[in-house]
Design an enzyme around this catalytic site. Sequence first.
Site, PDB file in Angstrom:
ATOM      1  N   ALA A 153       0.867  -1.176   0.000  1.00  0.00           N
ATOM      2  CA  ALA A 153       0.000   0.000   0.000  1.00  0.00           C
ATOM      3  C   ALA A 153       0.902   1.223   0.000  1.00  0.00           C
ATOM      4  O   ALA A 153       2.056   1.153   0.452  1.00  0.00           O
ATOM      5  CB  ALA A 153      -0.888  -0.021   1.237  1.00  0.00           C
ATOM      6  N   GLY A 212       0.417  -4.941   0.791  1.00  0.00           N
ATOM      7  CA  GLY A 212      -0.752  -4.909  -0.080  1.00  0.00           C
ATOM      8  C   GLY A 212      -0.499  -5.574  -1.425  1.00  0.00           C
ATOM      9  O   GLY A 212      -1.439  -6.068  -2.061  1.00  0.00           O
ATOM     10  N   GLU A 230      -0.927  -9.166  -0.817  1.00  0.00           N
ATOM     11  CA  GLU A 230      -2.378  -9.360  -0.632  1.00  0.00           C
ATOM     12  C   GLU A 230      -3.120  -9.326  -1.966  1.00  0.00           C
ATOM     13  O   GLU A 230      -4.054 -10.097  -2.189  1.00  0.00           O
ATOM     14  CB  GLU A 230      -2.924  -8.291   0.322  1.00  0.00           C
ATOM     15  CG  GLU A 230      -2.393  -8.459   1.738  1.00  0.00           C
ATOM     16  CD  GLU A 230      -2.758  -7.301   2.648  1.00  0.00           C
ATOM     17  OE1 GLU A 230      -2.334  -6.152   2.366  1.00  0.00           O
ATOM     18  OE2 GLU A 230      -3.473  -7.510   3.634  1.00  0.00           O
ATOM     19  N   GLU A 270       4.118  -5.456   7.296  1.00  0.00           N
ATOM     20  CA  GLU A 270       3.346  -4.422   8.002  1.00  0.00           C
ATOM     21  C   GLU A 270       3.864  -4.149   9.405  1.00  0.00           C
ATOM     22  O   GLU A 270       3.830  -3.011   9.886  1.00  0.00           O
ATOM     23  CB  GLU A 270       1.851  -4.815   8.060  1.00  0.00           C
ATOM     24  CG  GLU A 270       1.096  -4.628   6.753  1.00  0.00           C
ATOM     25  CD  GLU A 270       1.218  -5.795   5.787  1.00  0.00           C
ATOM     26  OE1 GLU A 270       2.035  -6.702   6.039  1.00  0.00           O
ATOM     27  OE2 GLU A 270       0.493  -5.808   4.788  1.00  0.00           O
TER      28      GLU A 270
HETATM   29  N1  DAK Z   1       4.626   3.171  -0.747  1.00  0.00           N
HETATM   30  C1  DAK Z   1       5.059   4.340  -1.297  1.00  0.00           C
HETATM   31  N2  DAK Z   1       6.238   4.462  -1.952  1.00  0.00           N
HETATM   32  C2  DAK Z   1       7.014   3.364  -2.057  1.00  0.00           C
HETATM   33  C3  DAK Z   1       6.635   2.120  -1.503  1.00  0.00           C
HETATM   34  C4  DAK Z   1       5.372   2.056  -0.827  1.00  0.00           C
HETATM   35  N3  DAK Z   1       4.893   0.904  -0.310  1.00  0.00           N
HETATM   36  N4  DAK Z   1       7.614   1.227  -1.758  1.00  0.00           N
HETATM   37  C5  DAK Z   1       8.571   1.892  -2.448  1.00  0.00           C
HETATM   38  N5  DAK Z   1       8.214   3.181  -2.625  1.00  0.00           N
HETATM   39  C6  DAK Z   1       8.961   4.217  -3.312  1.00  0.00           C
HETATM   40  C7  DAK Z   1      10.156   4.681  -2.498  1.00  0.00           C
HETATM   41  O1  DAK Z   1       9.757   5.639  -1.550  1.00  0.00           O
HETATM   42  C8  DAK Z   1      11.036   5.262  -3.579  1.00  0.00           C
HETATM   43  O2  DAK Z   1      10.544   6.536  -3.934  1.00  0.00           O
HETATM   44  P1  DAK Z   1      11.522   7.845  -3.925  1.00  0.00           P
HETATM   45  O3  DAK Z   1      12.067   7.901  -2.556  1.00  0.00           O
HETATM   46  O4  DAK Z   1      12.560   7.508  -4.968  1.00  0.00           O
HETATM   47  O5  DAK Z   1      10.611   8.982  -4.284  1.00  0.00           O
HETATM   48  C9  DAK Z   1      10.791   4.351  -4.756  1.00  0.00           C
HETATM   49  O6  DAK Z   1       9.545   3.692  -4.503  1.00  0.00           O
HETATM   50  C10 DAK Z   1      11.854   3.271  -4.940  1.00  0.00           C
HETATM   51  O7  DAK Z   1      11.987   2.590  -3.702  1.00  0.00           O
HETATM   52  P2  DAK Z   1      13.410   2.348  -2.990  1.00  0.00           P
HETATM   53  O8  DAK Z   1      14.374   3.447  -3.329  1.00  0.00           O
HETATM   54  O9  DAK Z   1      13.136   2.069  -1.566  1.00  0.00           O
HETATM   55  O10 DAK Z   1      13.895   1.024  -3.736  1.00  0.00           O
HETATM   56  P3  DAK Z   1      14.889  -0.091  -3.176  1.00  0.00           P
HETATM   57  O11 DAK Z   1      15.233  -0.966  -4.332  1.00  0.00           O
HETATM   58  O12 DAK Z   1      16.007   0.521  -2.399  1.00  0.00           O
HETATM   59  O13 DAK Z   1      14.002  -0.939  -2.146  1.00  0.00           O
HETATM   60  C11 DAK Z   1      12.006  -2.064  -1.391  1.00  0.00           C
HETATM   61  C12 DAK Z   1      12.899  -1.690  -2.592  1.00  0.00           C
HETATM   62  C13 DAK Z   1      10.737  -2.726  -1.958  1.00  0.00           C
HETATM   63  C14 DAK Z   1      12.733  -3.100  -0.525  1.00  0.00           C
HETATM   64  C15 DAK Z   1      11.692  -0.814  -0.575  1.00  0.00           C
HETATM   65  O14 DAK Z   1      11.188   0.186  -1.459  1.00  0.00           O
HETATM   66  C16 DAK Z   1      10.684  -1.031   0.501  1.00  0.00           C
HETATM   67  O15 DAK Z   1      10.994  -1.573   1.546  1.00  0.00           O
HETATM   68  N6  DAK Z   1       9.479  -0.549   0.248  1.00  0.00           N
HETATM   69  C17 DAK Z   1       8.443  -0.562   1.226  1.00  0.00           C
HETATM   70  C18 DAK Z   1       7.885  -1.946   1.392  1.00  0.00           C
HETATM   71  C19 DAK Z   1       6.768  -1.904   2.368  1.00  0.00           C
HETATM   72  O16 DAK Z   1       7.003  -1.788   3.568  1.00  0.00           O
HETATM   73  N7  DAK Z   1       5.593  -1.860   1.819  1.00  0.00           N
HETATM   74  C20 DAK Z   1       4.413  -1.590   2.627  1.00  0.00           C
HETATM   75  C21 DAK Z   1       3.979  -2.842   3.259  1.00  0.00           C
HETATM   76  S1  DAK Z   1       2.731  -2.490   4.376  1.00  0.00           S
HETATM   77  C22 DAK Z   1      -4.206   0.013   5.021  1.00  0.00           C
HETATM   78  C23 DAK Z   1      -4.378  -1.163   4.362  1.00  0.00           C
HETATM   79  C24 DAK Z   1      -3.293  -1.917   3.999  1.00  0.00           C
HETATM   80  C25 DAK Z   1      -2.036  -1.503   4.333  1.00  0.00           C
HETATM   81  C26 DAK Z   1      -1.862  -0.311   4.988  1.00  0.00           C
HETATM   82  C27 DAK Z   1      -2.935   0.460   5.347  1.00  0.00           C
HETATM   83  N8  DAK Z   1      -5.334   0.833   5.356  1.00  0.00           N
HETATM   84  C28 DAK Z   1      -6.643   0.411   4.937  1.00  0.00           C
HETATM   85  C29 DAK Z   1      -5.128   2.082   5.951  1.00  0.00           C
HETATM   86  C30 DAK Z   1      -0.921  -2.268   3.884  1.00  0.00           C
HETATM   87  C31 DAK Z   1       0.269  -1.835   4.139  1.00  0.00           C
HETATM   88  C32 DAK Z   1       1.364  -2.387   3.439  1.00  0.00           C
HETATM   89  O17 DAK Z   1       1.308  -2.744   2.276  1.00  0.00           O
END
Ligand code: DAK
Length: 259
Positions: free
Chosen positions: A66, A111, A114, A134
């Site tokens: 997400a 997400g 999911e 998460e």
């Molecule tokens: N959201 C927004 N931007 C994201 C992102 C995300 N989930 N994942 C990556 N990006 C963006 C980064 O911010 C970066 O943007 P800039 O800084 O260049 O502007 C760009 O994509 C490239 O990412 P990285 O520079 O980090 O790339 P790397 O190769 O170094 O790393 C990575 C790749 C996938 C390991 C890393 O980007 C990462 O850890 N990303 C986050 C993974 C994550 O934690 N995803 C979220 C999981 S929790 C909800 C319902 C559901 C959820 C939440 C709320 N509600 C109903 C309220 C679910 C939550 C989730 O999905």
Amino acid sequence: MDTPLVLIDHHDGFYTLTINRPEALNALNKGVFDELEAFFKQYMGDFSVKGVIITGAGQKAFVAGADIKEFAALDTAAGSALSKRGQDVFFMMERFHAPVIAAVNGFALGGGCELAMSCHIRVAGQHAKFGQPEVNLGLVPGYGGSQRLIQLIGKGKAIEMLLTADMIGADEALRLGLVTHVVDAGMETAKAMEILQKIATKGPLAVQHSIQLVNAYFDKSVDGFEKEYKDFGKTIGSADSKEGAAAFVEKRKPVFKAQ
Ligand code: DAK
């Protein structure tokens, strides 16, 4: 006109939906959900659609979760409402009459995992990575991940993935049953299309009822065995089943009409 966040390509009844936010690793924001919902609402029950592939733009990510930047300010009520809305969109995909295949071409996190798990079938590129991170953000999954991960890989491994936020690679995902095919990077969509084309030769009503029956197993309000004998009656009473039997006897390919 704004660029679509979900690119839609179609050919001969096969649709490919590409989540198109490569600069954010295809993170799911409200706009992506709106466009996914619009597609599945429009085509639900339309048998001219033979199958759907969902993939991510670029070579790095399917969907990296997400959009973290979008949900930071949510309170409890708004968060629950958004979670319910996302779950409803994913239920629409899971209940779609035709097969929906995730072509996982990179990170499928939070997400994104999911979303993939809400598809009927998952094909992964060799470089794909899956995880529910998460807890790193002080959250639990919000789009069905805590339930579907257990359904697909069992409680033991699911609880470990949910608590540690560890990612797993494509080969481990295959071993655990999270995906059913691993292919070379770049071949995910081709493999998914091959599977869709095979399913498209089968009786469309039978395919629809098979999807419903598998879903029924996990629906605590439905007796799956009762639904099976009723659905068996519906399919055997259909023109397609007569055509299937006739084609067998006449040693030819059946021509199904979803009737
Ligand atoms: N959201 C927004 N931007 C994201 C992102 C995300 N989930 N994942 C990556 N990006 C963006 C980064 O911010 C970066 O943007 P800039 O800084 O260049 O502007 C760009 O994509 C490239 O990412 P990285 O520079 O980090 O790339 P790397 O190769 O170094 O790393 C990575 C790749 C996938 C390991 C890393 O980007 C990462 O850890 N990303 C986050 C993974 C994550 O934690 N995803 C979220 C999981 S929790 C909800 C319902 C559901 C959820 C939440 C709320 N509600 C109903 C309220 C679910 C939550 C989730 O999905």
